[in-house]
Design a protein around this motif. Structure first.
Motif, mmCIF file in Angstrom:
data_model
loop_
_atom_site.group_PDB
_atom_site.id
_atom_site.type_symbol
_atom_site.label_atom_id
_atom_site.label_comp_id
_atom_site.label_asym_id
_atom_site.label_seq_id
_atom_site.Cartn_x
_atom_site.Cartn_y
_atom_site.Cartn_z
ATOM 1 N N LEU A 349 0.800 -1.266 -0.076
ATOM 2 C CA LEU A 349 -0.149 -0.030 0.127
ATOM 3 C C LEU A 349 0.931 1.256 0.124
ATOM 4 N N GLY A 350 1.835 1.234 0.974
ATOM 5 C CA GLY A 350 2.632 2.525 0.907
ATOM 6 C C GLY A 350 3.392 2.622 -0.384
ATOM 7 N N GLU A 351 3.978 1.607 -0.910
ATOM 8 C CA GLU A 351 4.856 1.582 -1.981
ATOM 9 C C GLU A 351 4.212 2.102 -3.252
ATOM 10 N N THR A 352 2.858 1.639 -3.302
ATOM 11 C CA THR A 352 1.868 2.085 -4.422
ATOM 12 C C THR A 352 1.573 3.495 -4.369
ATOM 13 N N LEU A 353 1.162 3.966 -3.411
ATOM 14 C CA LEU A 353 0.957 5.362 -2.872
ATOM 15 C C LEU A 353 2.107 6.057 -3.323
#
Length: 403
Positions: A349-353
């Protein structure tokens, strides 16, 4: 040999493999630009080696742990370490992005299953009342990789080629396999329900809520941390070599934070410890977003960031094990696997954002994505803390108690 020595050696063996796993997971962050250039892929796509690794881990870990639930723990751990070794060898020999990604996915599944089973095993090996510290010691192997393995791997990888650190991980994995074979005692699998009864853990709102807390809280750091090397070089203005050395600052903080987090989770109770650290992380990410162009503040903030981001890890796992012991006592290993998945869903989630912002040319805004995640995490944490308090005392998990 005394039982206490057996316990300590067994946990240390888990920590040795955890160190190898930590280097393998996070080394990509330090050499991401080199991989992107060598394999001819955009930086944002290369970032998928972090996010897709985490996603494969999140999906594969519960399935593997479910299938291995009734098998003796030591042979299972030895097999998982062997698979981890093979995945890193494939990564080291990769000549294309697809081949490297395949090696990473194989490594990821073994990684997650090892930590899920290893966490519950460490709790079983620990003396009465010391489970939180045993788990923290095991996770210290992971965070120690941030202190030494990842920075050294980054320096070597950026100087001599990004494949060389993966070969080093293969050797570390071999040492981990040997330590497990020699020091981990033969233990039977814990009593577990059939697959269908274990899967009912997915229907418990408490289990799902704990997963959301872990995903949001741990993922809050990775919108920015995935791209920490280009942030330090392109925005703060450090050289690539200095940026690699600065990962030592972050790494030392993760080690200290992990050990302190285990103590806080045991002494304060995991809900209180997590609530305080999430608030602290939110404040630090705001400061990073505002002070990113300034070198001296960034060095200090890197330390505090690492302290809080990884200090929460024992609390997240303590929360899941305590929650599972109360509401799904015959699916504790499976619940542990679900929480390992939650850690890595948070990374994804963090990497995608972060990747979305990088593609738009807004890399400096990545800490704000983490601020949002840390803020949202407070809501499910408040609900579960109230639910746990209202249901009485959380059963101890080898020394963990809800308070």
């Amino acid at each position: 040999m005394s039982q206490r020595n057996v316990v300590h050696r067994g946990v240390w063996a888990l920590a040795v493999t955890a160190f190898a796993i930590g280097v393998a997971e996070f080394i990509v962050v330090g050499v991401l630009p080199a991989i992107a250039e060598d394999l001819g892929v955009p930086l944002a796509r290369a970032g998928g080696l972090v996010g897709l690794y985490a996603l494969a881990l999140a999906i594969g870990t519960p399935l593997v742990v479910l299938g291995l639930a009734r098998l003796p723990r030591k042979p299972v751990l030895l097999t998982l370490v062997a698979v981890f070794l093979a995945g890193n060898l494939l990564s080291a020999l990769s000549t294309s992005y697809a081949m490297l990604l395949a090696g990473r996915i194989l490594t990821a599944v073994a990684h997650g299953s090892f930590f899920a089973i290893g966490a519950t095993l460490a709790a079983r090996l620990a003396p009465e009342g010391q489970a939180s510290r045993a788990i923290a010691l095991m996770f210290a192997g992971l965070t120690l990789a941030m202190v030494t393995g990842v920075p050294l791997g980054s320096l070597i990888g950026n100087g001599l080629g990004w494949r060389l650190p993966f070969f080093a991980v293969v050797l570390l994995a071999a040492l981990g396999w040997l330590a497990t074979a020699l020091w981990v005692p033969a233990l039977p699998a814990q009593a577990a329900g059939r697959a269908g009864s274990q899967l009912t853990a997915l229907a418990r709102p408490e289990i799902l809520t704990m997963m959301s807390i872990t995903s949001l809280g741990f993922g809050a750091s990775f919108a920015a941390f995935t791209f920490i090397t280009p942030i330090l070089t392109d925005i703060t203005g450090f050289s690539t070599r200095i940026s690699s050395l600065l990962l030592v600052v972050f790494g030392v903080a993760t080690l200290v934070g992990n050990l302190m987090g285990g103590r806080w989770a045991a002494n304060l109770g995991w809900p209180v410890a997590l609530r305080r650290m999430l608030v602290g992380l939110l404040v630090v990410l705001v400061a990073i977003a505002l002070l990113m162009p300034y070198r001296i503040p960034m060095v200090a903030l890197l330390f505090v960031w690492g302290l809080l981001a990884f200090g929460m890890s024992p609390g997240f796992q303590a929360g899941m094990l305590a929650t599972a012991e109360r509401w799904t006592p015959r699916a504790v290993d499976f619940a542990s696997a679900l929480n390992i998945s939650a850690f890595n869903l948070g990374i994804t989630l963090g990497e995608t954002l972060g990747s979305v912002l990088v593609v738009r040319g807004d890399m400096a805004l990545t800490p704000w994505a983490g601020v949002g995640l840390a803020l949202i995490a407070q809501l499910p944490l408040a609900w579960l803390a109230q639910r746990s308090s209202g249901a009485g005392t959380v059963p101890a998990v080898g020394g963990w108690e809800g308070r």
